[in-house]
Design an enzyme around this catalytic site. Structure first.
Site, mmCIF file in Angstrom:
data_model
loop_
_atom_site.group_PDB
_atom_site.id
_atom_site.type_symbol
_atom_site.label_atom_id
_atom_site.label_comp_id
_atom_site.label_asym_id
_atom_site.label_seq_id
_atom_site.Cartn_x
_atom_site.Cartn_y
_atom_site.Cartn_z
ATOM 1 N N LYS A 180 104.936 -32.203 -10.401
ATOM 2 C CA LYS A 180 106.058 -33.118 -10.207
ATOM 3 C C LYS A 180 106.334 -33.810 -11.532
ATOM 4 C CE LYS A 180 106.765 -37.410 -9.374
ATOM 5 N NZ LYS A 180 108.085 -37.656 -10.043
ATOM 6 N N GLU A 206 95.078 -40.762 -16.248
ATOM 7 C CA GLU A 206 95.315 -41.297 -17.595
ATOM 8 C C GLU A 206 96.369 -42.370 -17.429
ATOM 9 O OE1 GLU A 206 96.951 -42.323 -20.662
ATOM 10 O OE2 GLU A 206 97.653 -40.289 -21.082
ATOM 11 N N CYS A 258 101.250 -44.802 -24.227
ATOM 12 C CA CYS A 258 100.089 -45.430 -23.590
ATOM 13 C C CYS A 258 99.012 -45.762 -24.612
ATOM 14 C CB CYS A 258 99.534 -44.536 -22.489
ATOM 15 S SG CYS A 258 99.083 -42.873 -23.039
ATOM 16 N N GLU A 279 100.670 -54.564 -20.053
ATOM 17 C CA GLU A 279 101.276 -53.465 -20.802
ATOM 18 C C GLU A 279 102.795 -53.608 -20.793
ATOM 19 O OE1 GLU A 279 100.508 -48.727 -21.273
ATOM 20 O OE2 GLU A 279 100.914 -49.432 -19.241
#
Length: 469
Positions: free
Chosen positions: A168, A243, A277, A377
């Site tokens: 996906k 992750e 990231c 973040e």
């Protein structure tokens, strides 16, 4: 307008009549549509993957590696098409799209192709034969910030391992997945080994995570979404690799080359518009030298051109979506409200860019280690400069978030290495060392579990069997 389809069982497969718009974040224009997939579409893809698994698992690993090598070459041949596609769908500057967005997947696939022939698929331990075998059907759920790289980082080791895959891709940046499907087929991967189901996380992602016919889920995305994937996957006790987010620290010691450390830190914060990231959004500097760091950071940031991502001169394009632009801008406003010292940029769009998902690259100084902008973040071009006193406090601040994905240390080699060993993070760059595609990549704490790349990345996709003889 491009209207994509699913890719199931080696062919294009129509979904429901409802489609998802793909928007160019630089203009706000709809440039393509993909199907709004359903759990039934996932069922079809899983059935195709399960049917293809026995045959693909039986292929000699060296031959699987040769096929993955052909995937790498097929991607290399379509570099310009891939780069232009990613620039259009998520706003990465075209120069970055060529070198990183299109280039990294080639390097990753080639590395796994080479690993296939040198890996110890069996070993003797006393009177046992230890055999490494493919885990089965892998569900891959990938994000929008590196839309092809994140897919290939999962697909290449899965193919070398002998697994089949249901992917996906992100609905925000899904348009390289059809290109990859064509490359995979042309490389000789049998029908059903690689399948693509477009759609949203709540529909398609959730169905993949919970599906009893999927043996493993590999997810890259936010920590919040990773928790949801883990919870859904736990019902069938499948393997899960994650992750997730990061809030990495760049620790600059007082004996570092300050101009190099600061400019490199700015680059690692602003690359891909900060939508990385493994970015370094926290710059930790000795309190006595904070103003020197501020001056260097502002000078470096002033050279970054924000604008049309198709322009060769652009360094920072738009955020990947208008929704994400508002999120990043909200963090900039929060930093000001909480008392951080704004030294560059600020809220609002850059001058002359009244349309598109653009933000102003921003730098804050005198940021408290526990401030929201230093803990959460942001995933945008926002640098927080945090002063510290002494190496012990620097390590404490660097380790003082929920994350532990990457980080950096600049300073004299022995001292920098000592600090690097104390950082609770999965990867640390010392004095600007470059990316190693064979080294494991992954996080501590809420940055996830499992590793990508190299031997460690391959082993995530393998089961281990002991045969007593």
């Amino acid at each position: 307008m491009n209207r994509a389809t699913h890719w199931i069982g080696g062919r294009h497969a129509a979904g429901s009549s409802h489609m998802i718009d793909v928007v160019d974040p630089a203009t706000g224009e709809v440039i393509a549509q993909v199907p709004d997939g359903t759990p039934a579409d996932v069922d079809r893809a899983v059935a195709a993957a399960r049917a293809a698994f026995p045959g693909w698992a039986a292929v000699d690993p060296a031959e699987r590696g040769r096929i993955v090598g052909r995937v790498a070459e097929g991607l290399r041949a379509r570099t310009e098409e891939i780069a232009a596609t990613i620039t259009g769908e998520m706003g990465a500057p075209i120069t970055l799209s060529r070198t990183a967005q299109a280039g990294f997947p080639v390097a990753v696939a080639a590395s796994f192709a080479e690993l296939a022939t040198g890996y110890a698929w069996t070993e003797r331990i006393a009177d046992s034969l230890v055999v490494r075998e493919p885990i089965g059907v892998v569900g891959a759920i990938t994000p929008w910030n590196f839309p092809l790289q994140q897919v290939v980082s999962k697909l290449a080791p899965a193919l070398v391992a002998g697994d089949t895959v249901v992917l996906k891709p992100s609905e925000i940046a899904p348009l390289t997945a059809p290109i990859l499907a064509e490359v995979v087929a042309e490389a000789g991967v049998p029908a059903g080994v690689f399948n693509v189901v477009h759609g949203t996380g709540p529909a398609v992602g959730a169905a993949i995570a919970a599906h009893p016919g999927i043996d493993m889920v590999s997810f890259t995305g936010s920590t919040r979404a990773g928790r949801q994937v883990s919870a859904a996957a736990s019902e069938t006790v499948k393997r899960v690799t994650l992750e997730l987010g990061g809030k990495s620290a760049n620790v600059i010691l007082d004996d570092a080359d300050f101009p190099e450390a600061v400019s490199h830190g700015v680059a690692m914060t602003f690359t891909n518009g900060g939508q990385v990231c493994g970015a370094w959004p926290r710059m930790l500097v000795p309190a006595s030298r904070q103003e020197e760091a501020v001056e260097l950071a502002v000078a470096a940031a002033s050279a970054y051109v924000v604008g049309d991502p198709a322009d060769e001169a652009t360094h920072i394009g738009p955020m990947a979506s208008e929704q994400h632009r508002r999120r990043v801008n909200g963090y900039i406003e929060r930093g000001i409200a909480d008392g951080a010292r704004l030294v560059f940029g600020g809220p609002g769009r850059p001058a002359g860019l009244d349309a598109g998902a653009y933000v102003r690259p921003t730098i804050f100084a005198d940021v408290a280690p526990d401030a929201v902008i230093a803990q959460e973040e942001i995933f945008g071009p926002v640098l927080t400069i945090i002063p510290y006193t002494g190496d012990d406090q620097a390590v404490e601040i660097a380790n003082g978030t929920a994350y532990g994905l990457t980080g950096a240390v600049f300073g004299g080699h022995d001292r920098a290495m000592a600090v690097a060993r104390r950082l609770r993070t999965g990867q640390v760059d010392v004095n600007g060392a470059g990316w190693n595609v064979l080294a494991p990549f992954g996080g501590y704490k809420q940055s996830g579990n499992g590793r990508e790349f190299g031997r460690h990345g391959l082993e995530e996709y393998l089961e281990v069997k002991s045969i007593q003889v």
